[in-house]
Design a protein around this motif. Structure first.
Motif, PDB file in Angstrom:
ATOM      1  N   VAL A 153       0.854  -1.197   0.000  1.00  0.00           N
ATOM      2  CA  VAL A 153       0.000   0.000   0.000  1.00  0.00           C
ATOM      3  C   VAL A 153       0.882   1.237   0.000  1.00  0.00           C
ATOM      4  CG1 VAL A 153      -1.775   1.276   1.227  1.00  0.00           C
ATOM      5  CG2 VAL A 153      -1.810  -1.223   1.253  1.00  0.00           C
ATOM      6  N   ALA A 154       0.787   2.035  -1.072  1.00  0.00           N
ATOM      7  CA  ALA A 154       1.569   3.261  -1.147  1.00  0.00           C
ATOM      8  C   ALA A 154       0.962   4.306  -0.220  1.00  0.00           C
ATOM      9  CB  ALA A 154       1.597   3.763  -2.581  1.00  0.00           C
ATOM     10  N   ARG A 155       1.796   5.135   0.402  1.00  0.00           N
ATOM     11  CA  ARG A 155       1.300   6.206   1.244  1.00  0.00           C
ATOM     12  C   ARG A 155       2.140   7.453   1.004  1.00  0.00           C
ATOM     13  NH1 ARG A 155       4.319   2.916   4.714  1.00  0.00           N
ATOM     14  NH2 ARG A 155       5.935   4.011   5.910  1.00  0.00           N
ATOM     15  N   ALA A 156       1.589   8.590   1.321  1.00  0.00           N
ATOM     16  CA  ALA A 156       2.302   9.842   1.125  1.00  0.00           C
ATOM     17  C   ALA A 156       3.546   9.860   2.009  1.00  0.00           C
ATOM     18  CB  ALA A 156       1.395  11.017   1.467  1.00  0.00           C
ATOM     19  N   VAL A 157       4.639  10.357   1.444  1.00  0.00           N
ATOM     20  CA  VAL A 157       5.918  10.374   2.148  1.00  0.00           C
ATOM     21  C   VAL A 157       6.520  11.769   2.027  1.00  0.00           C
ATOM     22  CG1 VAL A 157       8.270   9.463   2.186  1.00  0.00           C
ATOM     23  CG2 VAL A 157       6.358   7.938   1.719  1.00  0.00           C
ATOM     24  N   THR A 158       7.029  12.280   3.143  1.00  0.00           N
ATOM     25  CA  THR A 158       7.769  13.535   3.117  1.00  0.00           C
ATOM     26  C   THR A 158       9.256  13.221   3.189  1.00  0.00           C
ATOM     27  OG1 THR A 158       5.991  14.785   4.155  1.00  0.00           O
ATOM     28  CG2 THR A 158       8.215  15.720   4.284  1.00  0.00           C
ATOM     29  N   VAL A 159      10.007  13.774   2.242  1.00  0.00           N
ATOM     30  CA  VAL A 159      11.447  13.519   2.154  1.00  0.00           C
ATOM     31  C   VAL A 159      12.181  14.821   2.437  1.00  0.00           C
ATOM     32  CG1 VAL A 159      13.336  12.738   0.700  1.00  0.00           C
ATOM     33  CG2 VAL A 159      11.068  11.698   0.441  1.00  0.00           C
ATOM     34  N   SER A 160      12.832  14.892   3.588  1.00  0.00           N
ATOM     35  CA  SER A 160      13.630  16.060   3.931  1.00  0.00           C
ATOM     36  C   SER A 160      15.059  15.833   3.472  1.00  0.00           C
ATOM     37  CB  SER A 160      13.587  16.306   5.444  1.00  0.00           C
ATOM     38  OG  SER A 160      12.267  16.603   5.867  1.00  0.00           O
ATOM     39  N   VAL A 161      15.576  16.752   2.699  1.00  0.00           N
ATOM     40  CA  VAL A 161      16.890  16.624   2.085  1.00  0.00           C
ATOM     41  C   VAL A 161      17.910  17.423   2.887  1.00  0.00           C
ATOM     42  CG1 VAL A 161      18.232  17.019  -0.020  1.00  0.00           C
ATOM     43  CG2 VAL A 161      15.850  16.254  -0.172  1.00  0.00           C
ATOM     44  N   SER A 162      19.095  16.851   3.078  1.00  0.00           N
ATOM     45  CA  SER A 162      20.156  17.534   3.811  1.00  0.00           C
ATOM     46  C   SER A 162      20.713  18.695   2.987  1.00  0.00           C
ATOM     47  CB  SER A 162      21.270  16.546   4.141  1.00  0.00           C
ATOM     48  OG  SER A 162      22.387  17.212   4.682  1.00  0.00           O
TER      49      SER A 162
END
Length: 642
Positions: free
Chosen positions: A17-26
């Motif tokens: 099941v795909a879900r929304a993901v937040t990706v914080s970049v360095s």
């Protein structure tokens, strides 16, 4: 390359099941990305990358008098042909010849033909170079022309020329001609033909040896590479080329091993060898041709030396290793030695390359976990001797990592794995847990080859793939994000196998398929190309994907263009949103995205070669932006940010 999996890891629970993901970049890079990271692994070349168009051109490693010795050869208009062991061979390396008898009572052109590697592509306006040796076993008064031609199987002449033959020629004479077709036939079912006038040559017997036909080659190299296959490989932007294998190095027996010195010099001096996949290797593609190809394609070689183990199970005893170690030393000297100090290096110079080739990595054997016990002494003896001669080279071990423990401790290991698409996604974190102890890793062979985890090497009916699919390619891409993330210790990686002739498949799937007329780029080819051409030079840490998820990503920086490059693999059919948070002062409001996508089973095949290809579009970006990754897709987002 053998059909086994080298990495043994427990399978993890897999979420669908795909879900929304937040990706914080360095804001800062964690490590530079090796310039060697993405490249190619290669086994052998006859009928593929190597440009020769005639199959069984020199009757190497065949049994005279058998029908099998005539593989790819046909009689034309009643000639009698057979392969004989010559009483006066054209060279010690090539003992066999084609024995041609022109019978009495024939009219028209009588001779023999070669059907190539399942066909011969003929293109109007191209120049083909043909050559052969001939001699009359018994002197005769015959004088006449041989007609050398390219023809359709129906007999339409596409190109033709003549060469004078003399019955007085009882020693070998080489003939070289060019053929210039004026017609491009609709089919590759064509033949190369040499024939004599039946009436004029009635009763004559002629022997032929070392026949050859080359089309225009990549960069017009004599004895070079097939241009369309070479161009496809160069298109990927590879940084390295691993040769000569793979199992192609090892041989079924010690005598059948690949030997560098049997692959150099004139073609008549190359005996060829029984290859490890059931067919004969001509060794026309030899060590010099490999090295020239690396230069032409701007790749560095990762070269293997034979290390005392043959596939049939023989390990050379430690006391008997000396000659084989010396052969490995000579092989390396051929590549990088000083011609004033080394006979192999002087040979290289005599063949037109006085300067040393570039060489950093040498692989000691191949897949030696099959003979791990003997590899302990074989590794020690080979590496100690080679290191003493070549202290600046890196030597790559080929057993399982630290199993057995080797001395001296390897600075690099070659790791191979063939598994399912799911396995690759689930194991994208494999290298994250590997100790940072100075050892580096070469993912020398990897591919998703089956959808059936209980029968990885079964037939297509039980999950074995014929061609890569979007499911397999996205699984590989997920794994590749892990290789990129761990490129502080993973210095190189290569999908395998590289090439496959669709008319004679022995292993599936492959990165690039081809036939006599065309090249077919797989979905995995495009994934490799996307990663290679968008590699960046610094890895940027970000929120990590879930090791049990279905969505994977990697972020890198290209400092020269001040770009951030984000690679995303969605390994299931449901689209998935990702929100990227970028900490940079300046972030462009738009960028580009290259996407390859399809259904789970979408494949590029000869009947549908472009079922899935990358498409480039613009994408809205900013310090925070959301991207929706399509189902079964690999995406590469590029945007300026600094």
């Amino acid at each position: 390359m053998l059909p086994v999996s080298f990495v043994s890891l427990g399978l993890l629970a897999f979420t669908t099941v795909a879900r929304a993901v937040t990706v914080s970049v360095s804001a800062t890079a964690s490590h530079p990305i090796p310039t060697t990271l993405w490249g190619q692994m290669y086994e052998s070349g006859d009928g593929g990358l190597y440009g020769e168009l005639l199959q069984n051109r020199a009757f190497q490693q065949v049994t005279p008098g058998t029908s099998g010795a005539l593989n790819a050869w046909q009689a034309v208009n009643g000639a009698t042909i057979s392969v004989i062991k010559e009483t006066v061979p054209v060279s010690p390396a090539l003992p066999n010849a084609l024995h041609v008898v022109i019978p009495s009572g024939r009219t028209g052109q009588v001779g023999f033909a070669n059907t190539g590697y399942f066909g011969i592509k003929v293109t109007a306006g191209s120049t083909y170079t043909a050559s052969f040796f001939y001699r009359f076993p018994t002197a005769s008064s015959f004088r006449g022309n041989a007609v050398i031609s390219l023809q359709t199987t129906g007999g339409q002449v596409l190109a033709s020329t003549t060469a004078a033959l003399s019955g007085a020629q009882t020693t070998w004479q080489q003939v070289t001609v060019t053929l210039n077709p004026t017609t491009t036939p609709s089919s590759t079912s064509n033949r190369f033909v040499i024939a004599l006038d039946g009436a004029a040559a009635s009763g004559q017997t002629v022997n032929f040896a070392m026949l050859s036909l080359f089309p225009p080659t990549f960069k017009n190299r004599p004895n070079g590479m097939r241009a369309d296959i070479a161009q496809a490989l160069v298109e990927m932007g590879p940084s390295f080329f691993r040769f000569p294998g793979g199992n192609n190095l090892e041989g079924g027996t010690v005598a059948q091993r690949w030997q560098w010195n049997a692959t150099v010099g004139p073609l008549v001096n190359r005996p060829g060898r029984q290859g490890d996949w059931g067919y004969v290797n001509t060794d026309g593609l030899g060590i010099l041709e490999y090295l020239q190809w690396c230069e032409d394609a701007n790749m560095q070689p990762i070269m293997a030396v034979w290390a005392g183990f043959a596939l049939g199970g023989t390990s050379v005893a430690e006391a008997a290793l000396g000659p084989y170690i010396q052969q490995a030393i000579d092989q390396i000297n051929f590549v990088i030695g000083d011609p004033t100090k080394s006979a192999p290096a002087a040979l290289r110079a005599s063949l037109g390359h006085p300067a040393p080739f570039a060489l950093t990595y040498v692989e000691v054997g191949n897949e030696d976990f099959f003979a791990a016990t003997s590899y302990v002494y074989r590794w020690k003896d080979f590496v100690n001797a080679l290191k003493a001669q070549f202290p600046n080279l890196h030597f790559i071990a080929t057993t399982n990592i630290n199993n057995p423990v080797l001395t001296p401790k390897p600075t690099e290991y070659d790791v191979h794995v063939y598994q399912t698409p799911t396995w690759f996604a689930q194991n994208s974190f494999f290298y994250d847990s590997i100790a940072r102890d100075g050892t580096k890793y070469f993912e020398g062979e990897y591919a998703a080859i089956s959808t059936n985890s209980s029968d990885i090497f079964g037939s297509p009916a039980t999950g074995r793939l014929t061609f890569p699919t979007m499911q397999s390619s996205t699984g590989e891409a997920a794994f590749m994000t892990g290789l990129e993330r761990n490129s502080d210790i993973v210095f190189a990686a290569a999908y395998a196998p590289l090439l496959n002739h669709v008319s004679a498949s022995q292993w599936t799937p492959n990165l690039v398929s081809f036939d006599a007329g065309a090249v077919y780029r797989s979905t995995s080819f495009y994934v490799q190309k996307l990663f290679s051409l968008n590699r960046g030079d610094q890895y940027i840490p970000s929120t990590l994907p879930s090791s049990t998820g279905t969505l994977f990503w990697s972020v890198v920086r290209a400092t020269a263009t001040q770009e951030i490059i984000i690679k995303v693999s969605n390994t299931v059919g449901t689209s998935a949103p990702l929100t990227f948070v970028l900490p940079f002062n300046t972030v462009a409001s738009s960028g580009t995205v290259q996407v390859i996508q399809g259904s789970a089973t979408t494949s590029n095949t000869p009947t549908n070669p472009n079922a899935a290809v990358p498409v480039t579009n613009s994408v809205s970006t900013g310090k925070t932006f959301t991207y929706n990754a399509p189902g079964f897709s690999v995406s590469v987002i590029r945007l300026v940010a600094h």
